[in-house]
Design a protein around this motif. Structure first.
Motif, mmCIF file in Angstrom:
data_model
loop_
_atom_site.group_PDB
_atom_site.id
_atom_site.type_symbol
_atom_site.label_atom_id
_atom_site.label_comp_id
_atom_site.label_asym_id
_atom_site.label_seq_id
_atom_site.Cartn_x
_atom_site.Cartn_y
_atom_site.Cartn_z
ATOM 1 N N ILE A 117 4.058 -14.524 -5.150
ATOM 2 C CA ILE A 117 2.658 -14.410 -5.016
ATOM 3 C C ILE A 117 1.635 -12.965 -5.340
ATOM 4 C CG2 ILE A 117 4.558 -13.156 -2.702
ATOM 5 C CD1 ILE A 117 2.303 -14.985 -0.842
ATOM 6 N N ALA A 118 1.116 -13.016 -5.430
ATOM 7 C CA ALA A 118 0.330 -11.719 -4.809
ATOM 8 C C ALA A 118 -0.437 -11.307 -3.300
ATOM 9 C CB ALA A 118 -0.935 -12.234 -5.422
ATOM 10 N N VAL A 119 -0.642 -10.473 -2.991
ATOM 11 C CA VAL A 119 -1.103 -9.565 -1.745
ATOM 12 C C VAL A 119 -2.029 -8.599 -1.598
ATOM 13 C CG1 VAL A 119 -0.279 -9.029 1.183
ATOM 14 C CG2 VAL A 119 1.266 -10.479 -0.638
ATOM 15 N N PHE A 120 -2.769 -8.393 -1.300
ATOM 16 C CA PHE A 120 -4.080 -7.167 -0.846
ATOM 17 C C PHE A 120 -3.602 -6.738 0.638
ATOM 18 C CE2 PHE A 120 -5.507 -9.355 -4.601
ATOM 19 C CZ PHE A 120 -6.296 -8.738 -5.376
ATOM 20 N N GLU A 121 -2.925 -4.956 0.621
ATOM 21 C CA GLU A 121 -3.011 -4.797 1.243
ATOM 22 C C GLU A 121 -3.649 -3.164 1.566
ATOM 23 O OE1 GLU A 121 0.516 -5.667 3.232
ATOM 24 O OE2 GLU A 121 1.351 -6.809 1.469
ATOM 25 N N ASP A 122 -4.140 -2.914 3.277
ATOM 26 C CA ASP A 122 -4.328 -1.598 3.368
ATOM 27 C C ASP A 122 -3.061 -1.236 4.756
ATOM 28 O OD1 ASP A 122 -5.352 0.553 5.087
ATOM 29 O OD2 ASP A 122 -7.237 -0.087 4.082
ATOM 30 N N PRO A 123 -2.707 0.034 3.713
ATOM 31 C CA PRO A 123 -1.897 0.649 4.589
ATOM 32 C C PRO A 123 -1.344 1.108 6.334
ATOM 33 C CG PRO A 123 -2.171 1.745 3.225
ATOM 34 C CD PRO A 123 -3.258 1.090 2.680
ATOM 35 N N ASN A 124 -2.830 1.222 6.498
ATOM 36 C CA ASN A 124 -3.446 1.165 8.323
ATOM 37 C C ASN A 124 -3.455 0.025 8.445
ATOM 38 O OD1 ASN A 124 -2.353 4.109 7.456
ATOM 39 N ND2 ASN A 124 -4.654 4.426 7.666
ATOM 40 N N CYS A 125 -3.403 -0.781 8.181
ATOM 41 C CA CYS A 125 -3.620 -2.526 8.776
ATOM 42 C C CYS A 125 -2.220 -2.968 9.600
ATOM 43 C CB CYS A 125 -3.702 -3.701 7.807
ATOM 44 S SG CYS A 125 -4.090 -4.856 8.448
ATOM 45 N N GLY A 126 -3.038 -2.695 11.028
ATOM 46 C CA GLY A 126 -2.010 -3.330 12.015
ATOM 47 C C GLY A 126 -1.210 -4.354 11.697
#
Length: 238
Positions: A117-126
């Protein structure tokens, strides 16, 4: 009869070409930000055309470009409503899993790592932090983590620190699960993958985090729980 059929085909093609030319000329002249039209296509509605700009922005117009509208086009015939605009944009922005820029991601492997699985995430995203807690419950998976700092300058700084950490996966999980920030990134660290991830996301309209992409190309926006992740993984594996 063959000559008549050929004449009708040529006439239809000529008419379509003339309408496309009129649409391009009038829209481009009247709305400068839409002057570079990628494609003009007929829709299922007589006299209404789709115009596509910037890769995957979809608008609709009449045959002369005198009217322009934007929004969702639905097909009501059939058992369920079909959002034709959404289907079209999904097709335009589809990402083949194997074509993802994996060099700009780091991996987290659990169990045998066979499922992917590939995941795009922002470290400040709750929502991402909530998703990460659920993702801990999923085993036998390889996770390709794309840092995707789109929520502001602080997101970029946190992403730099995580990307430049000696153990990226541990630094990521320390922050997302335990609120332990990574050390400040060293000045010589190459953080260009972060900018490439953001550009990739803009191109393929990854507009929010988390966004998940499974091996079958299915894209899921938003935080889903462990049972839903398992369901998508099973479907993707076939």
């Amino acid at each position: 009869m063959p000559f008549l059929a050929a004449a009708l085909v040529l006439g239809s093609a000529g008419s379509l070409h003339a309408q496309e030319a009129a649409i391009r000329a009038n829209i481009g002249k009247r709305i400068p930000q839409l002057k570079d039209i990628d494609e003009v296509r007929k829709t299922a509605i007589p006299g209404i055309y789709e115009i596509r700009v910037n890769g995957a922005e979809v608008y609709y117009t009449d045959a002369t470009g005198d009217h322009l509208f934007q929004g969702n086009l639905f097909a009501t015939k059939g058992k369920e409503l079909r959002n034709l605009t959404e289907e079209r944009i999904n097709k335009l922005t589809a990402v083949k899993f194997e074509s993802l820029p994996f060099k700009d991601a780091f991996t987290i492997v659990r169990g045998n790592g066979q499922r992917k699985i590939a995941v795009f995430e922002d470290p400040n995203c709750g929502y991402c932090k909530r998703f990460e807690r659920d993702l801990q419950k999923v085993d036998n998976v390889t996770i390709y983590m794309f840092l995707y700092p789109i929520l502001g300058a602080d997101s970029t700084e946190k992403s730099k620190a995580i990307w430049c950490a000696k153990d990226k996966a541990t630094a990521w999980q320390d922050w997302m699960l335990r609120d332990q920030p990574a050390p400040t990134a060293a000045a010589m660290c190459d953080v260009s993958p972060l900018a490439r991830n953001v550009e990739f996301g803009k191109t393929y309209r990854i507009n929010g985090t988390p966004t998940l992409i499974f091996q079958d190309g299915n894209r899921v926006p938003g935080a889903i729980d462990a049972p839903q992740i398992e369901k998508h993984l099973a479907t993707a594996k076939g």
